[in-house]
Write a protein that holds these residues in place. Structure first.
Motif, short mmCIF file in Angstrom:
data_model
loop_
_atom_site.label_atom_id
_atom_site.label_comp_id
_atom_site.label_asym_id
_atom_site.label_seq_id
_atom_site.Cartn_x
_atom_site.Cartn_y
_atom_site.Cartn_z
N PRO A 157 0.89 -1.20 0.07
CA PRO A 157 0.00 -0.03 0.07
C PRO A 157 0.95 1.37 -0.10
CG PRO A 157 0.03 -1.02 2.16
CD PRO A 157 0.63 -1.86 1.16
N ARG A 158 2.13 1.21 0.42
CA ARG A 158 3.15 2.34 0.49
C ARG A 158 3.63 2.65 -0.85
NH1 ARG A 158 6.56 1.95 5.90
NH2 ARG A 158 4.85 1.64 7.38
N CYS A 159 4.18 1.30 -1.37
CA CYS A 159 4.91 1.42 -2.60
C CYS A 159 3.97 1.54 -3.72
CB CYS A 159 5.82 0.50 -2.68
SG CYS A 159 7.18 0.43 -1.49
N GLY A 160 2.85 1.01 -3.55
CA GLY A 160 1.78 1.10 -4.83
C GLY A 160 1.95 -0.29 -5.41
N PRO A 161 1.06 -0.13 -6.51
CA PRO A 161 0.89 -1.67 -7.28
C PRO A 161 2.26 -1.68 -8.31
CG PRO A 161 -0.35 0.31 -8.27
CD PRO A 161 0.02 0.70 -6.94
N GLY A 162 2.55 -2.99 -8.20
CA GLY A 162 3.77 -3.30 -8.85
C GLY A 162 5.11 -3.89 -7.85
N ILE A 163 4.75 -3.37 -6.50
CA ILE A 163 5.56 -3.94 -5.36
C ILE A 163 4.89 -4.77 -4.65
CG2 ILE A 163 6.87 -3.15 -3.45
CD1 ILE A 163 8.17 -1.81 -6.22
N PHE A 164 5.13 -6.05 -4.65
CA PHE A 164 4.66 -7.11 -3.90
C PHE A 164 5.01 -7.30 -2.69
CE2 PHE A 164 3.91 -7.97 -8.56
CZ PHE A 164 2.48 -8.09 -8.78
N LEU A 165 4.31 -7.69 -1.91
CA LEU A 165 4.68 -8.28 -0.53
C LEU A 165 4.93 -9.73 -0.48
CD1 LEU A 165 1.60 -6.40 1.36
CD2 LEU A 165 4.12 -5.54 1.01
N MET A 166 6.05 -9.76 0.26
CA MET A 166 6.46 -11.38 0.45
C MET A 166 5.70 -11.90 1.49
SD MET A 166 10.59 -11.10 0.05
CE MET A 166 10.91 -9.53 1.38
N LYS A 167 5.45 -13.08 1.02
CA LYS A 167 4.76 -13.66 2.37
C LYS A 167 5.50 -14.24 3.11
CE LYS A 167 0.28 -15.31 0.49
NZ LYS A 167 -0.37 -16.15 -0.42
N ALA A 168 5.35 -14.11 4.50
CA ALA A 168 6.14 -14.87 5.50
C ALA A 168 5.21 -15.85 6.18
CB ALA A 168 6.64 -13.86 6.30
N ASN B 87 3.11 -15.57 9.00
CA ASN B 87 2.10 -15.10 9.53
C ASN B 87 1.84 -13.43 9.06
OD1 ASN B 87 3.88 -14.14 11.22
ND2 ASN B 87 2.59 -14.44 13.11
N ARG B 88 2.47 -13.22 7.97
CA ARG B 88 2.51 -11.58 7.61
C ARG B 88 2.88 -11.69 6.28
NH1 ARG B 88 8.03 -10.82 10.74
NH2 ARG B 88 8.62 -13.00 10.54
N LEU B 89 2.88 -10.31 5.82
CA LEU B 89 3.23 -10.08 4.30
C LEU B 89 4.41 -8.77 4.70
CD1 LEU B 89 -0.28 -9.87 2.81
CD2 LEU B 89 1.28 -11.35 2.41
N TYR B 90 5.35 -8.75 3.87
CA TYR B 90 6.40 -7.98 3.94
C TYR B 90 6.77 -7.39 2.98
CZ TYR B 90 11.11 -6.80 5.49
OH TYR B 90 12.22 -6.05 5.47
N CYS B 91 7.03 -6.05 2.82
CA CYS B 91 7.52 -5.46 1.57
C CYS B 91 9.06 -5.21 1.81
CB CYS B 91 6.92 -4.11 1.43
SG CYS B 91 7.28 -2.94 0.35
N GLY B 92 9.90 -5.73 1.05
CA GLY B 92 11.10 -5.60 0.73
C GLY B 92 11.71 -4.22 0.62
N LYS B 93 10.87 -3.47 0.18
CA LYS B 93 11.25 -2.09 -0.48
C LYS B 93 11.24 -1.18 0.73
CE LYS B 93 11.11 0.74 -4.46
NZ LYS B 93 10.44 1.19 -5.41
N CYS B 94 10.06 -0.95 1.51
CA CYS B 94 9.70 -0.20 2.27
C CYS B 94 9.67 -0.77 3.88
CB CYS B 94 8.75 0.81 2.10
SG CYS B 94 7.20 -0.01 2.25
N HIS B 95 9.56 -1.94 3.88
CA HIS B 95 9.75 -2.67 4.99
C HIS B 95 8.47 -2.53 5.51
CE1 HIS B 95 14.49 -2.48 5.57
NE2 HIS B 95 14.02 -2.90 4.47
N TYR B 96 7.20 -2.50 5.02
CA TYR B 96 6.07 -2.52 5.43
C TYR B 96 5.68 -3.77 5.73
CZ TYR B 96 0.91 -2.54 5.22
OH TYR B 96 -0.19 -2.68 5.34
#
Ligand SMILES: [Zn+2]
Length: 74
Positions: A34-45, A47-56
């Motif tokens: 939601p921070r980086c916008g579409p195109g940046i996917f969250l990695m699946k851990a 029990n959580r989703l993680y953005c490698g770019k902004c660490h969301y």
């Protein structure tokens, strides 16, 4: 023993396309950041989703477990 050759796995050049699924005539995407916008996917851990770019980090709610140990209000 010479270790000149390493067994290599077949790595796709970009993992991005694996996040897309075609369902019927629709393209279903996985959760994006939601921070980086579409195109940046969250990695699946686990029990959580993680953005490698902004660490969301977004936690996935588990439907089964209810750990309400912090309920100490009266
Ligand atoms: Zn992000």
């Amino acid at each position: 023993m010479a270790e000149g050759k390493k067994p290599h796995k077949n790595k796709p050049t970009s993992k991005k396309y694996t996040k897309y699924k075609i369902e019927g005539d629709k393209v279903v995407r996985e959760k994006t950041c939601p921070r980086c916008g579409p195109g940046i996917f969250l990695m699946k851990a686990k029990n959580r989703l993680y953005c490698g770019k902004c660490h969301y980090t977004e936690f996935i709610k588990s439907e089964k477990k209810e750990e309400d140990e912090e309920k100490k209000e009266d």
